[in-house]
Design a protein around this motif. Structure first.
Motif, PDB file in Angstrom:
ATOM      1  N   ASP A 101       0.827  -1.206   0.000  1.00  0.00           N
ATOM      2  CA  ASP A 101       0.000   0.000   0.000  1.00  0.00           C
ATOM      3  C   ASP A 101       0.855   1.247   0.000  1.00  0.00           C
ATOM      4  O   ASP A 101       0.656   2.180  -0.770  1.00  0.00           O
ATOM      5  CB  ASP A 101      -0.841   0.024   1.287  1.00  0.00           C
ATOM      6  N   ASN A 102       1.807   1.256   0.917  1.00  0.00           N
ATOM      7  CA  ASN A 102       2.671   2.414   1.101  1.00  0.00           C
ATOM      8  C   ASN A 102       3.442   2.725  -0.181  1.00  0.00           C
ATOM      9  O   ASN A 102       3.490   3.864  -0.642  1.00  0.00           O
ATOM     10  CB  ASN A 102       3.627   2.110   2.263  1.00  0.00           C
ATOM     11  N   LEU A 143       2.740   1.807  -3.242  1.00  0.00           N
ATOM     12  CA  LEU A 143       1.844   2.252  -4.312  1.00  0.00           C
ATOM     13  C   LEU A 143       1.486   3.723  -4.138  1.00  0.00           C
ATOM     14  O   LEU A 143       1.418   4.478  -5.100  1.00  0.00           O
ATOM     15  CB  LEU A 143       0.586   1.388  -4.348  1.00  0.00           C
ATOM     16  N   ASN A 144       1.278   4.149  -2.899  1.00  0.00           N
ATOM     17  CA  ASN A 144       0.962   5.558  -2.652  1.00  0.00           C
ATOM     18  C   ASN A 144       2.170   6.448  -2.933  1.00  0.00           C
ATOM     19  O   ASN A 144       2.037   7.532  -3.477  1.00  0.00           O
ATOM     20  CB  ASN A 144       0.532   5.765  -1.197  1.00  0.00           C
ATOM     21  N   LEU A 145       3.351   5.965  -2.504  1.00  0.00           N
ATOM     22  CA  LEU A 145       4.540   6.797  -2.650  1.00  0.00           C
ATOM     23  C   LEU A 145       4.994   6.891  -4.097  1.00  0.00           C
ATOM     24  O   LEU A 145       5.547   7.894  -4.527  1.00  0.00           O
ATOM     25  CB  LEU A 145       5.682   6.224  -1.803  1.00  0.00           C
ATOM     26  N   ALA A 146       4.780   5.811  -4.833  1.00  0.00           N
ATOM     27  CA  ALA A 146       5.384   5.782  -6.153  1.00  0.00           C
ATOM     28  C   ALA A 146       4.451   6.301  -7.242  1.00  0.00           C
ATOM     29  O   ALA A 146       4.897   6.864  -8.218  1.00  0.00           O
ATOM     30  CB  ALA A 146       5.810   4.356  -6.473  1.00  0.00           C
ATOM     31  N   SER A 147       3.180   6.149  -7.048  1.00  0.00           N
ATOM     32  CA  SER A 147       2.170   6.420  -8.091  1.00  0.00           C
ATOM     33  C   SER A 147       2.657   6.034  -9.490  1.00  0.00           C
ATOM     34  O   SER A 147       2.692   6.848 -10.383  1.00  0.00           O
ATOM     35  CB  SER A 147       1.688   7.869  -8.066  1.00  0.00           C
ATOM     36  N   PRO A 183      -4.257   4.220  -9.779  1.00  0.00           N
ATOM     37  CA  PRO A 183      -4.771   3.805  -8.473  1.00  0.00           C
ATOM     38  C   PRO A 183      -5.908   2.797  -8.597  1.00  0.00           C
ATOM     39  O   PRO A 183      -6.171   2.053  -7.661  1.00  0.00           O
ATOM     40  CB  PRO A 183      -5.271   5.108  -7.852  1.00  0.00           C
ATOM     41  N   ASN A 185      -4.576  -0.684  -7.778  1.00  0.00           N
ATOM     42  CA  ASN A 185      -3.931  -1.030  -6.507  1.00  0.00           C
ATOM     43  C   ASN A 185      -4.344  -2.403  -5.989  1.00  0.00           C
ATOM     44  O   ASN A 185      -3.520  -3.204  -5.576  1.00  0.00           O
ATOM     45  CB  ASN A 185      -4.264   0.026  -5.449  1.00  0.00           C
TER      46      ASN A 185
END
Lengths: 318, 521, 333
Positions: C297-298, C300-304, C308, C311
């Protein structure tokens, strides 16, 4: 009784009262109401308003009977609607489709049996089935927020966006928001889905804060998400750095706007009371000859510290 | 039975292809070797199966019988040597391809889907169809006739899980019959059968032989081997010892060939019981299974329990051990012990060794240590398990019970039956019981290990503990016990002591045939 | 557990260690990937965020490891967490006039959470082990019950802890000891105790025996019912503990609190190498599994790097891959 000012429904209800008095003795009607169950704040508010409207109308009009069904998913909602027609012999149906596609055919079937249909909030995928369409203004919801961002920010300012559950509704809001800020030079750093959930929004915002050193504002697009976002910002100690715009007018948020919280400058409404309006109008269609067919779009309004007290309803659950 | 045996050569001779000459070899293993990692379990073993013969494969547990059978049936591939099917070299790509070639194996642990019916199992994978639908009626009819051929009269619609073990065996055989096997490989088919059932099975094997099927048969019951086999092959430690005609190959000679040394008398001297009663059961009933059973057990005694399978012996003993709800009274050393609590029974010094070591006795997926200490785990610490003490206990058990494992971390399921049984004994003894109930102590175990277990039982009684032995093998109870309780249909049919004991007397009691009736009959 | 291998040759043994290390390697790979994609990934702040976030699911997943090892399953933990949080908030709000804002109030709230969790676990355990209903069905039922009870308690909305009480209670999530926040400390403690219990106590051994073969356990004088019930009670109490850490974070509970936590917890347990049908459990593995899930999760959020919308798909693929890699060993036999 709550937030009825979105629509000038006071007049309607007055008209309804007199018309009702005439028709009261003749005939009785059953109105079915099918809405999603209260799984999050907004739907909780919606459920509250639906129940409240039904109670009020039943007290006023003894000839009206209501059947309320709340469903956890689209399939259950279809079953509920079919049961209402089959076993309760309803004269009118007020439905907030859980999802547009799966509900279209069943609602159409209801309509074909000559039953009055009112669709609320989410449109069916085939136009023209319903007699009455009552909805909040999703593009307006995004546009109103976007316009505020343009007023406050300028070239080179950075914002992040939290989106809801991936749906048409969410897309309409976000597209309108993007369109409103187009050309302003505001830089959207990132968009992620917070699923209209506090915990998810908290996690996403924590990660945004790790990722970006400069964030000037956050469009949380929902008040539940705004709560999670604010908490993440407080944890990072960056409360002075950015402000947050939520949406839908949750009472806790409205209160903070009313109190002039610098982190929460405004809010944009998306009234859960629209269901009450829809039920009232449907009742009116039953008991009187007042023409109520068509589309009623309840505009999204901006809530500011100045007008916030008009939107503050401490007794509502939402 | 003996008549069958004598008929055999004539029947084999009646097979058309074989007239005048030796029948053709169907399946031949040429210098087969197999290793598992560094362990070589088969060393260049030759083996052949002719049409219309029963070829017995005997050897102690761990001799390599199972491995050889699995290679012949395509479950394993050999690491050396080759297979020939009707004189053509062949390589099986999994057991399915062996099955397609007409080679079927019946495992000791059955390969049946417990949730399906007998008929569904018999036709599993080759269902009869009518159009796109299953032809249930045809399958049911055929299943019924296949089972009837085996004198097994269960309803083919019965689910396997609701069937007795012998009936499951019959379903397995019916499955092979239904597939018209050329070669039938049977891994200890009689281990779970009663004498009567064994007889029926042997008749069926005889019939298959007369139809030209080649049968590979293993058994630890050497009298059966003597009785049914045409040829016998002996394996020892993965080596081929000999192959010869069964005729004139006596049981003792077989046993000695298997063990590689001369066997003294199989049974140890019977211990003498002391006069005091340690366990008294009065009027014990298990609803629907056992009714009003009463018996006594003396200190230092080996008490035999005999009777047909399903007579209620196991159920009675499970009730005594607290594993089943029951009524009646049970006293151990004069103190009353409640039914239905394993813990209470354990506290009273009772321990029960199940007949079903794979399903009820051992955790097959776990190592030796965890299995050994499970019953007496509280002895290794209530809060924290003392692993060092556990290892020490395992050392001792391996030493004392002569448990042979390649490695002490192996899963217990990969041990041979004999070693599993010895581990189960060690596990039970670790709880330091005063009264040990052993249900079928030597089922599926080779003769060498049997002897060790018999010695151990006698030693146990001599040391002042009391032992109850339940066994379907009459020579076993007779050889071990000084007093035998015989059960039939949920009742205690009678008790025999000393010189009264004979196979005949036990059987008469078990079947409910009274002495006088038999004489008048 | 290396003890569960089928054949003992040394080659296999080395592979087995790899199998145990599999989830750890996956975790390391994810950490490297994260560090490569974003320089803030390994910052103190981000690491603290991820670990603290993992704590709720992590604490619950440790309990779930015992339930699954003993051959059970509990689908109700997410709803149970929401329910416990709701009851705790209501109780604390109601107790303010009596106890005032302060340590006694917080301690009372914690006690309520633990007792409610215990009672909920006891109910599940009782229905499963004494009444003998399938664990799947019992907990599927109680999942719905706790969820709708929460919605009902909140009247369809959100239950919020009194503002002053929340400000006082807030440090339990956000502060810590020596720069490590409380949820992380509690999670670590629960994991260590869980590991010790699983591997070195009779309870852990009995759980594994029960899950491996209930009959054998019964014939070995294991108090089967009591052990099984114990696993559900333990899980219930850990849900209570997780809630104690959760409530100060946002100070609220609603019908949408803890949605799908049960599946995340179960997934973490399985990724960690515990066998879904029971018989062998690894608490360390579960901890690794929880961290893997949070990190996905982290990152995926940080890298974009992907839409989304995808995900969920990426999470799914990684979960399945983690398990496939682990099982590869068995199918290779």
């Amino acid at each position: 009784m709550i937030r009825r000012n979105f629509l000038k429904s006071a007049a309607l209800v007055a008209g309804l009262a007199s018309a009702g008095a005439v028709a009261a003795q003749d005939e009785s009607y059953t109105i079915g109401v099918a809405i999603p169950s209260a799984t999050h704040g907004f739907m909780g508010g919606l459920n509250f308003h639906a129940r409240e409207a039904i109670e009020r109308l039943e007290a006023t009009y003894p000839q009206l009977e209501f059947v309320l069904a709340t469903s956890g998913d689209a399939g259950k909602m279809v079953n509920d609607v079919e049961d209402m027609v089959a076993t309760r012999n309803i004269d009118a149906l007020v439905v907030l489709p859980f999802e547009s596609e799966p509900l279209t055919a069943p609602v159409q079937a209801v309509k074909e049996q000559g039953i009055w249909v009112t669709v609320v909030d989410r449109g069916l995928s085939v136009p023209g089935i319903e007699d009455l369409y009552v909805a909040g203004d999703n593009p307006g919801f995004g546009r109103e927020a976007g316009e505020y961002f343009v007023e406050q920010l300028g070239e080179g300012d950075d914002i992040v966006v939290l989106r809801g559950i991936p749906t048409t509704l969410d897309n309409e809001r976000v597209e309108a928001f993007e369109k409103a800020i187009e050309g302003s030079g505001i830089n959207v750093l990132d968009m992620q889905h917070g699923n209209w959930n506090r915990d998810d929004a908290f996690n996403v915002m924590q990660d945004f804060l790790s990722k970006y050193d400069k964030i000037d504002a956050v469009w949380a697009s929902d008040d539940d998400m705004a709560i999670g976002v604010l908490e993440a910002i407080a944890q990072a100690g960056r409360d002075k750095e950015m402000w947050v715009v939520g949406g839908a007018g949750m009472k806790e948020i409205i209160k903070r706007i009313m109190d002039g919280d610098p982190q929460l400058p405004i809010n944009v409404t998306y009234p859960p009371a629209q269901i009450a309006t829809a039920i009232e109008l449907t009742a009116l269609a039953m008991v009187s000859d007042t023409p109520v067919t068509g589309r009623f779009i309840i505009g999204s309004q901006r809530v500011t510290p100045e007008n916030a007290k008009d939107f503050y309803f401490p007794e509502s659950p939402f | 039975m003996a008549a069958n045996k004598r008929q055999t050569p004539a029947m084999a001779g009646s097979i058309p292809v074989a007239s005048g000459r030796e029948p053709p070899t169907v399946l031949e293993a040429v210098e087969i070797s197999r290793r598992f990692g560094p362990v070589q379990v088969l060393h260049g073993v030759p083996f052949s199966l002719r049409a219309g013969e029963v070829h017995a494969l005997i050897g102690e547990n761990g001799a390599g019988k199972s491995t050889l059978m699995k290679i012949l049936a395509g479950f394993l591939s050999p690491s050396g040597g080759r297979l020939e099917l009707e004189s053509e070299p062949v390589e099986f790509n999994g057991h399915q391809s062996a099955e397609d070639a007409g080679i079927l194996m019946i495992h000791q642990e059955f390969n049946l889907a417990m949730q399906l019916s007998a008929a569904e199992n018999i036709f599993l994978g080759r269902e009869r169809r009518r159009g796109i639908f299953l032809d249930h009626r045809a399958m049911l009819e055929e299943a019924r006739s296949l089972l009837a051929r085996l004198n097994c009269h269960v309803d083919p619609r019965t689910r396997i899980q609701d069937m007795s073990v012998p009936n499951r065996q019959m379903v397995e055989i019916a499955r092979a019959l239904g597939r018209r096997a050329k070669v039938l490989i049977m891994d200890e088919p009689t281990a779970v059968l009663t004498n009567r059932e064994t007889e029926i099975l042997l008749e069926q094997i005889d019939r298959l032989r007369s139809e030209g099927t080649a049968v590979l048969f293993t058994s630890h019951k050497l009298d059966e081997v003597q009785h049914i086999a045409d040829r016998v092959t002996v394996l020892r430690d993965g080596h081929h010892i000999l192959t010869r005609a069964a005729e004139g190959f006596g049981e003792n000679a077989m046993a000695e060939a298997m063990v590689g040394r001369e066997l003294s008398d199989l049974f140890p001297q019977k211990p003498t019981p002391q006069p005091d009663v340690v366990l008294e059961a009065r009027d014990v009933s298990v609803p629907g299974l056992v009714e009003g059973a009463s018996f006594r057990l003396k200190r230092g005694e080996v008490l035999g329990f005999s009777g047909l399978v399903g007579a209620g012996r196991t159920e009675l003993m499970e009730a005594i051990a607290g594993l089943r709800a029951a009524t009646g009274t049970l006293e151990v050393n004069g103190k009353s012990v409640p039914f239905g609590s394993v813990q209470a029974a354990r506290k009273a010094g009772l321990a029960y060794l199940t007949e079903d070591r794979k399903e009820k006795g051992l955790l097959l997926g776990k190592g030796l240590r965890e299995n050994l200490t499970l019953l007496a785990l509280e002895r290794f610490g209530r809060l924290k398990i003392d692993r060092v003490a556990e290892e020490r206990a395992l050392d001792q058990a391996i030493e004392e019970f002569d448990i042979r494992a390649k490695d002490r971390t192996v899963a217990v399921g990969s041990l041979s039956g004999g070693n599993q049984q010895k581990l189960l004994l060690a596990k039970t003894m670790l709880a330091d019981p005063q009264i040990v109930i052993i249900d079928e102590p030597t089922r599926g175990i080779d003769i060498g290990t049997k002897q060790q277990i018999y010695d151990f039982i006698a030693e146990l009684a001599r040391s002042g503990k009391s032992v109850i032995v339940i066994s379907s093998e009459l020579p076993e109870v007779i050889g071990l016990a000084d007093r035998i309780v015989v059960m039939g249909r949920g009742h205690i049919a009678g008790e025999l002591t000393g010189s009264q004991i004979s196979e005949d007397a036990i059987l008469r009691l078990a079947m409910g045939v009274a002495e006088d009736q038999k004489e008048t009959a | 557990m290396t003890e569960t291998t089928a054949t003992p040759n040394p080659v296999r043994e080395r592979k087995v260690n790899l199998h145990v290390l599999g989830p750890v390697l996956a975790l390391v790979a994810l950490i490297l990937l994260g560090a490569f994609l974003n320089s803030n990934f390994l910052s103190y702040g981000n690491v603290t965020n991820v670990l603290a976030r993992s704590a709720f699911i992590g604490i619950i997943a440790v309990g779930m490891t015992f339930v699954i090892t003993a051959g059970g399953i509990d689908l109700s933990v997410g709803s149970m967490a929401a329910f416990v949080a709701g009851v705790m908030i209501l109780a604390m709000n109601a107790l303010i006039p009596v106890l005032g804002i302060g340590v006694p109030l917080v301690l009372a709230g914690m006690a309520v959470a633990l007792v409610t969790g215990l009672a909920a676990g006891l109910l599940n355990g009782f229905l499963i082990s004494k009444v003998g209903i399938e664990a799947f069905i019992v907990t599927l039922g109680s999942m719905g019950i706790y969820r709708s009870l929460t919605t009902w308690l909140a009247d369809g909305g959100t239950l919020s802890l009194d503002y002053a009480a929340r400000s006082f209670y807030r440090p339990v999530y956000y502060d810590g000891l020596l720069g490590i926040s409380w949820p992380i400390l509690v999670f670590a403690l629960v994991a260590i105790l869980g590991e010790l219990t699983m591997r070195h106590t009779p309870f852990g051994r009995y759980c594994a025996a029960l899950g491996a073969n209930e009959q054998v356990a019964r014939y070995s004088a294991v108090k089967v019912d009591r052990i099984r019930m114990g696993t559900y009670v333990l899980l219930g109490m850990l849900v209570g503990l997780a809630t104690i850490m959760y409530v100060p974070r946002l100070g609220s509970a609603s019908g949408s609190t803890g949605v799908l936590w049960e599946l995340e917890a179960i997934a973490a347990v399985i990724i960690g190498g515990t066998v879904l049908k029971g018989g062998s459990g690894r608490v360390w593995g579960t901890v690794t599994g929880v961290l893997i899930l949070s990190l996905i999760d982290n990152i995926l959020n940080l890298a974009s790097i992907v839409s989304p919308y995808l995900n969920g798909a990426i999470q799914g693929v990684i979960v399945i891959l983690a398990v496939v890699l682990q099982r590869g060993r068995k199918s290779a036999d």
